[in-house]
Write an enzyme that holds these catalytic residues in place. Structure first.
Site, PDB file in Angstrom:
ATOM      1  N   CYS A 113      52.751  32.167  42.893  1.00 59.13           N
ATOM      2  CA  CYS A 113      53.063  32.336  41.251  1.00 59.13           C
ATOM      3  C   CYS A 113      54.524  32.166  41.251  1.00 59.13           C
ATOM      4  CB  CYS A 113      52.388  33.523  40.661  1.00 59.13           C
ATOM      5  SG  CYS A 113      50.695  33.287  40.716  1.00 59.13           S
ATOM      6  N   HIS A 249      56.448  35.484  34.248  1.00 61.92           N
ATOM      7  CA  HIS A 249      55.257  34.979  34.760  1.00 61.92           C
ATOM      8  C   HIS A 249      54.159  35.658  33.854  1.00 61.92           C
ATOM      9  CE1 HIS A 249      52.067  33.679  37.213  1.00 61.92           C
ATOM     10  NE2 HIS A 249      51.844  34.711  37.682  1.00 61.92           N
ATOM     11  N   ASN A 279      46.695  32.613  33.674  1.00 57.16           N
ATOM     12  CA  ASN A 279      47.697  32.554  34.551  1.00 57.16           C
ATOM     13  C   ASN A 279      47.633  31.053  35.222  1.00 57.16           C
ATOM     14  OD1 ASN A 279      49.128  32.912  36.976  1.00 57.16           O
ATOM     15  ND2 ASN A 279      48.197  34.715  37.846  1.00 57.16           N
TER      16      ASN A 279
HETATM   17  O1  UT7 Z   1      49.766  36.125  39.367  1.00 56.11           O
HETATM   18  C1  UT7 Z   1      49.592  36.557  40.524  1.00 56.11           C
HETATM   19  C2  UT7 Z   1      49.578  38.206  40.616  1.00 56.11           C
HETATM   20  N1  UT7 Z   1      48.468  38.540  39.882  1.00 56.11           N
HETATM   21  C3  UT7 Z   1      48.382  39.605  39.141  1.00 56.11           C
HETATM   22  O2  UT7 Z   1      49.471  39.889  38.676  1.00 56.11           O
HETATM   23  C4  UT7 Z   1      46.973  40.221  38.591  1.00 56.11           C
HETATM   24  C5  UT7 Z   1      47.347  41.773  38.627  1.00 56.11           C
HETATM   25  N2  UT7 Z   1      46.096  42.420  38.433  1.00 56.11           N
HETATM   26  C6  UT7 Z   1      45.392  42.294  36.924  1.00 56.11           C
HETATM   27  O3  UT7 Z   1      45.933  41.748  36.447  1.00 56.11           O
HETATM   28  C7  UT7 Z   1      44.511  43.354  36.934  1.00 56.11           C
HETATM   29  O4  UT7 Z   1      44.368  44.346  37.885  1.00 56.11           O
HETATM   30  C8  UT7 Z   1      43.214  42.570  36.641  1.00 56.11           C
HETATM   31  C9  UT7 Z   1      43.031  42.029  35.430  1.00 56.11           C
HETATM   32  C10 UT7 Z   1      42.833  41.642  37.752  1.00 56.11           C
HETATM   33  C11 UT7 Z   1      42.035  43.645  36.605  1.00 56.11           C
HETATM   34  O5  UT7 Z   1      42.320  44.854  35.686  1.00 56.11           O
HETATM   35  P1  UT7 Z   1      41.918  46.183  35.950  1.00 56.11           P
HETATM   36  O6  UT7 Z   1      42.396  46.826  34.644  1.00 56.11           O
HETATM   37  O7  UT7 Z   1      42.754  46.562  37.029  1.00 56.11           O
HETATM   38  O8  UT7 Z   1      40.324  46.664  36.484  1.00 56.11           O
HETATM   39  P2  UT7 Z   1      39.962  46.927  37.806  1.00 56.11           P
HETATM   40  O9  UT7 Z   1      39.848  45.700  38.818  1.00 56.11           O
HETATM   41  O10 UT7 Z   1      40.164  48.208  37.981  1.00 56.11           O
HETATM   42  O11 UT7 Z   1      38.329  46.682  37.391  1.00 56.11           O
HETATM   43  C12 UT7 Z   1      37.753  47.699  36.287  1.00 56.11           C
HETATM   44  C13 UT7 Z   1      36.283  47.575  35.963  1.00 56.11           C
HETATM   45  C14 UT7 Z   1      35.553  47.437  37.333  1.00 56.11           C
HETATM   46  O12 UT7 Z   1      34.325  48.349  36.951  1.00 56.11           O
HETATM   47  P3  UT7 Z   1      33.865  49.599  37.669  1.00 56.11           P
HETATM   48  O13 UT7 Z   1      34.222  49.639  38.997  1.00 56.11           O
HETATM   49  O14 UT7 Z   1      35.106  50.359  36.875  1.00 56.11           O
HETATM   50  O15 UT7 Z   1      32.645  49.803  37.092  1.00 56.11           O
HETATM   51  C15 UT7 Z   1      35.304  45.881  37.498  1.00 56.11           C
HETATM   52  O16 UT7 Z   1      34.203  45.695  38.394  1.00 56.11           O
HETATM   53  O17 UT7 Z   1      36.065  46.165  35.531  1.00 56.11           O
HETATM   54  C16 UT7 Z   1      35.128  45.570  36.148  1.00 56.11           C
HETATM   55  N3  UT7 Z   1      35.283  44.153  35.902  1.00 56.11           N
HETATM   56  C17 UT7 Z   1      34.905  43.245  35.082  1.00 56.11           C
HETATM   57  N4  UT7 Z   1      34.193  43.512  33.978  1.00 56.11           N
HETATM   58  C18 UT7 Z   1      34.169  42.637  32.957  1.00 56.11           C
HETATM   59  C19 UT7 Z   1      36.326  43.509  36.831  1.00 56.11           C
HETATM   60  N5  UT7 Z   1      36.325  41.992  36.405  1.00 56.11           N
HETATM   61  C20 UT7 Z   1      35.687  41.998  35.369  1.00 56.11           C
HETATM   62  C21 UT7 Z   1      35.145  40.868  34.412  1.00 56.11           C
HETATM   63  N6  UT7 Z   1      34.679  41.607  33.072  1.00 56.11           N
HETATM   64  N7  UT7 Z   1      35.881  39.679  34.384  1.00 56.11           N
END
Ligand code: UT7
Length: 322
Positions: A113, A249, A279
């Site tokens: 990225c 970004h 993204n």
């Molecule tokens: O460009 C390269 C660099 N990449 C980035 O900068 C990405 C960095 N990371 C992020 O932007 C965030 O961590 C994400 C958007 C990927 C995820 O957000 P989060 O607030 O960190 O969520 P999480 O991964 O902690 O997941 C929270 C919950 C989980 O469920 P439980 O375990 O709490 O029951 C996931 O299973 O959200 C669930 N989940 C979803 N639910 C609905 C994960 N993806 C989804 C989804 N829809 N698409």
């Protein structure tokens, strides 16, 4: 000629738009989850047969037109991309030929990225050393080709697109400072599990896919970008209040807000396109820049801080007098 100045910008997006509502029909997700966790409402997706090179070529054509520069007058083309059309020749060579700029230097930079911001730093160094005078820098991706559409954790995050700038050697201030960093020790948090050496599989996309530990990536990104913006300002002998626009970004609105807070910048001085583009990896910063220029937000003489973070991990910045 002391500086590399941006004299034209351009961008391109595929026609097809995939909304959060569309994704609700494909995976177990919701518009509410995607919006509140990422800020994304829609993304553009390349049509069958539409490539990174196609999008990069279009963005380049628009940047050259805005700059009033003919392709044959270019000294170099650098493309930041992780999704090249072919393993080789580079996407830069493919675009060079379509533009009719054969003969000038042309190569790709793969920094995930951070690819475009890295490429900008490379181009700046060539211009400042006096070796090149007119350089086209492109960030272009078709990341949705690497997405596993059954994995809700990643498929909602990405989109396709490209942006480009034309740089020219100038006595007037342009790029004031650039920084590039990487730490390969973080490979396991964000990577594609297959490749030429590891081998391809029978899985969708031959096993090529974005594998990401989102929460961990999020934490490192916020911390790293925090120190990156500080050191970039110090390089240029500038303070936070001298930055007119932050052009970050576009991975996640919450990461963008954290960086803006570190800079004591209100969100009305931050260019945000993640809502509409998601993204787009190397495409994200030049897409945001072009939108900001063409909408009239960014004006000549203003100071812009560009930054990016991605797989590797890599992270990079550029402080620019536009
Ligand atoms: O460009 C390269 C660099 N990449 C980035 O900068 C990405 C960095 N990371 C992020 O932007 C965030 O961590 C994400 C958007 C990927 C995820 O957000 P989060 O607030 O960190 O969520 P999480 O991964 O902690 O997941 C929270 C919950 C989980 O469920 P439980 O375990 O709490 O029951 C996931 O299973 O959200 C669930 N989940 C979803 N639910 C609905 C994960 N993806 C989804 C989804 N829809 N698409």
């Amino acid at each position: 000629m002391k500086y590399a100045r941006i004299i034209g910008t351009g961008s391109a997006l595929p026609e097809k738009v995939l909304t959060n509502a569309d994704l609700e029909k494909i995976v177990d997700t919701s518009d509410e989850w995607i919006r509140t966790r990422t800020g994304i409402t829609q993304r553009h997706v390349a049509a069958d047969g539409e490539t990174t090179g196609d999008l990069g070529f279009l963005a380049a054509t628009r940047a050259l037109e805005a700059a009033g520069v003919r392709a044959e007058d270019l000294d170099m083309i650098v493309v930041g991309t992780t999704t090249p059309d072919l393993v080789f020749p580079s996407t830069a060579c493919l675009i060079q030929h379509r533009l009719g700029a054969n003969g000038c230097a042309a190569f790709d930079v793969n920094a995930a990225c951070s690819g475009f911001v890295y490429a900008l730093g490379v181009a700046n160094a060539f211009i400042r050393s006096g070796q090149k005078k007119k350089v086209l820098v492109i960030g272009a991706e078709t990341l949705t080709r690497m997405v596993d559409w059954t994995e809700r954790e990643s498929c909602v995050l990405f989109g396709d697109g490209a942006g480009a700038v034309v740089l020219e050697a100038s006595d007037e201030p342009g790029i004031l400072a650039t920084r590039q960093h990487a730490d390969g020790g973080y490979k396991h948090l964000l990577f594609s599990p297959v490749g030429v050496s590891v081998g391809f599989s029978d899985a969708p996309n031959h096993g090529v896919k974005i594998t990401m530990a989102g929460r961990e990536v999020f934490k490192v990104a916020v911390k790293t970008l925090d120190s990156l913006v500080g050191e970039t300002l110090a390089d240029a002998g500038m303070t936070e209040d001298q930055v007119d626009w932050l052009i970050p970004h576009q991975a996640n609105l919450r990461i963008i807000e954290a960086t803006a807070k570190r800079l004591n910048m209100s969100m009305d001085r931050v260019i945000v396109t993640v809502d509409k583009h998601a993204n787009t990896s190397s495409g994200s910063v030049p897409l945001a820049l072009d939108h900001a220029v063409r909408s009239g937000k960014v004006k000549r003489g203003q100071n812009l801080l560009l930054e990016a973070f991605g797989g590797g991990f890599t992270w990079a910045s550029a402080l620019i007098r536009y």
